[in-house]
Design an enzyme around this catalytic site. Sequence first.
Site, PDB file in Angstrom:
ATOM      1  N   ASN A   1       0.799  -1.218  -0.069  1.00 22.10           N
ATOM      2  CA  ASN A   1      -0.019  -0.063  -0.138  1.00 22.10           C
ATOM      3  C   ASN A   1       0.707   1.405   0.151  1.00 22.10           C
ATOM      4  O   ASN A   1       0.329   2.073  -0.328  1.00 22.10           O
ATOM      5  CB  ASN A   1      -0.865  -0.056   1.129  1.00 22.10           C
ATOM      6  CG  ASN A   1      -1.697   1.170   1.337  1.00 22.10           C
ATOM      7  OD1 ASN A   1      -2.635   1.608   0.668  1.00 22.10           O
ATOM      8  ND2 ASN A   1      -1.257   2.184   2.352  1.00 22.10           N
TER       9      ASN A   1
ATOM     10  N   TYR B   1       3.233  10.329 -11.650  1.00 22.47           N
ATOM     11  CA  TYR B   1       2.522   9.405 -10.618  1.00 22.47           C
ATOM     12  C   TYR B   1       1.696   8.226 -11.337  1.00 22.47           C
ATOM     13  O   TYR B   1       1.813   7.087 -10.950  1.00 22.47           O
ATOM     14  CB  TYR B   1       1.477  10.362  -9.787  1.00 22.47           C
ATOM     15  CG  TYR B   1       0.634   9.162  -8.855  1.00 22.47           C
ATOM     16  CD1 TYR B   1       0.900   8.871  -7.855  1.00 22.47           C
ATOM     17  CD2 TYR B   1      -0.804   9.120  -9.174  1.00 22.47           C
ATOM     18  CE1 TYR B   1      -0.035   8.142  -6.780  1.00 22.47           C
ATOM     19  CE2 TYR B   1      -1.725   8.259  -8.521  1.00 22.47           C
ATOM     20  CZ  TYR B   1      -1.170   8.012  -7.121  1.00 22.47           C
ATOM     21  OH  TYR B   1      -1.932   6.949  -6.558  1.00 22.47           O
ATOM     22  N   ALA B   2       1.237   8.654 -12.454  1.00 22.55           N
ATOM     23  CA  ALA B   2       0.414   7.647 -13.120  1.00 22.55           C
ATOM     24  C   ALA B   2       1.445   6.726 -13.862  1.00 22.55           C
ATOM     25  O   ALA B   2       1.032   5.414 -13.795  1.00 22.55           O
ATOM     26  CB  ALA B   2      -0.321   8.482 -14.423  1.00 22.55           C
ATOM     27  N   ALA B   3       2.686   7.048 -13.991  1.00 24.66           N
ATOM     28  CA  ALA B   3       3.377   5.961 -14.563  1.00 24.66           C
ATOM     29  C   ALA B   3       4.034   5.149 -13.665  1.00 24.66           C
ATOM     30  O   ALA B   3       4.144   3.889 -13.696  1.00 24.66           O
ATOM     31  CB  ALA B   3       4.644   7.010 -15.283  1.00 24.66           C
ATOM     32  N   SER B   4       4.208   5.467 -12.327  1.00 27.67           N
ATOM     33  CA  SER B   4       4.512   4.680 -11.260  1.00 27.67           C
ATOM     34  C   SER B   4       3.520   3.793 -10.936  1.00 27.67           C
ATOM     35  O   SER B   4       3.698   2.495 -10.603  1.00 27.67           O
ATOM     36  CB  SER B   4       4.671   5.851 -10.039  1.00 27.67           C
ATOM     37  OG  SER B   4       3.836   6.143  -9.466  1.00 27.67           O
ATOM     38  N   LYS B   5       2.168   4.170 -11.037  1.00 26.23           N
ATOM     39  CA  LYS B   5       1.274   3.106 -10.660  1.00 26.23           C
ATOM     40  C   LYS B   5       0.892   2.143 -12.020  1.00 26.23           C
ATOM     41  O   LYS B   5       0.515   1.047 -11.705  1.00 26.23           O
ATOM     42  CB  LYS B   5      -0.134   4.078 -10.439  1.00 26.23           C
ATOM     43  CG  LYS B   5       0.022   4.564  -8.924  1.00 26.23           C
ATOM     44  CD  LYS B   5       0.161   3.823  -7.932  1.00 26.23           C
ATOM     45  CE  LYS B   5       0.145   4.176  -6.410  1.00 26.23           C
ATOM     46  NZ  LYS B   5       0.308   3.272  -5.693  1.00 26.23           N
TER      47      LYS B   5
ATOM     48  N   ILE C   1     -10.579   8.304  -3.319  1.00 24.02           N
ATOM     49  CA  ILE C   1     -10.996   7.461  -2.164  1.00 24.02           C
ATOM     50  C   ILE C   1     -10.861   8.680  -1.079  1.00 24.02           C
ATOM     51  O   ILE C   1     -10.031   9.356  -0.970  1.00 24.02           O
ATOM     52  CB  ILE C   1      -9.804   6.429  -1.805  1.00 24.02           C
ATOM     53  CG1 ILE C   1      -9.904   5.380  -2.924  1.00 24.02           C
ATOM     54  CG2 ILE C   1     -10.351   5.759  -0.457  1.00 24.02           C
ATOM     55  CD1 ILE C   1     -11.268   4.626  -3.210  1.00 24.02           C
TER      56      ILE C   1
END
Length: 240
Positions: free
Chosen positions: A86, A151-155, A184
């Site tokens: 997480n 951030y999108a690339a890391s995820k 969330i």
Amino acid sequence: MTSDLAGKTVLITGAGSGIGQAHAVHFAGLGCRVVVHDITLAALAATLKRVPRAQPLACDVMEAKRFEEAVHALDAAQGIDVLINNVGIAGDGALDSVSYGFIEDVFQVNVWGTIAAMRGVIGGMKARRAGRIVNTSSNWGVFGHANSSIYAASKAAILGLTKSWALEFAPWGITVNAIAPGGIETALLETSPERLAGIPLARHGRTEEVAGLAAFLASDAAAYMTGTVLHLNGGENLTG
């Protein structure tokens, strides 16, 4: 559905607040032995107050090798049945405005932190021929997001790791799945009427809903599910 988890040892990384804290509360409520990780004991204080029987693991994932060794030592001592990856940091910024330091930090925590935790548990899981891994991706890792490409690339990297690890470790009975949450409700969430208008269910998700989905993936009910990415986004992005 999840009563089979009672007595299992669950390690939750990044458990000091938000979704990680919800994981700790939920798994403890299912009778699991819960180990909660965050950067310092102070960062875990609120979670330990809610789950006083949880075992703390304070370690900085930016020190990937040290983090891997700490997780490995924990697994050698008591055996980790379930790993909830997480830990993560977020951050927005146009590609030509963010610093290389920011890029390194995002990948170091989100990607290297996930890899290090996995390396720490996988030897023990292979020896026991059992294990459940639940990785945390993001709606943005699946669909992308303007001005948040790092951030999108890391995820998105988490998705590649999940699918590859599912294939790699299936012979040992280890399942690897991912959850891709949308917005969330946490202290960091920024909301607006315009943002909610793009979500068919017209609300953000709750941390408890993420934790419940993770518990399903860790349970015997999901024993034949691996390499799967489950979307928890209220229907966002269904139409384009």
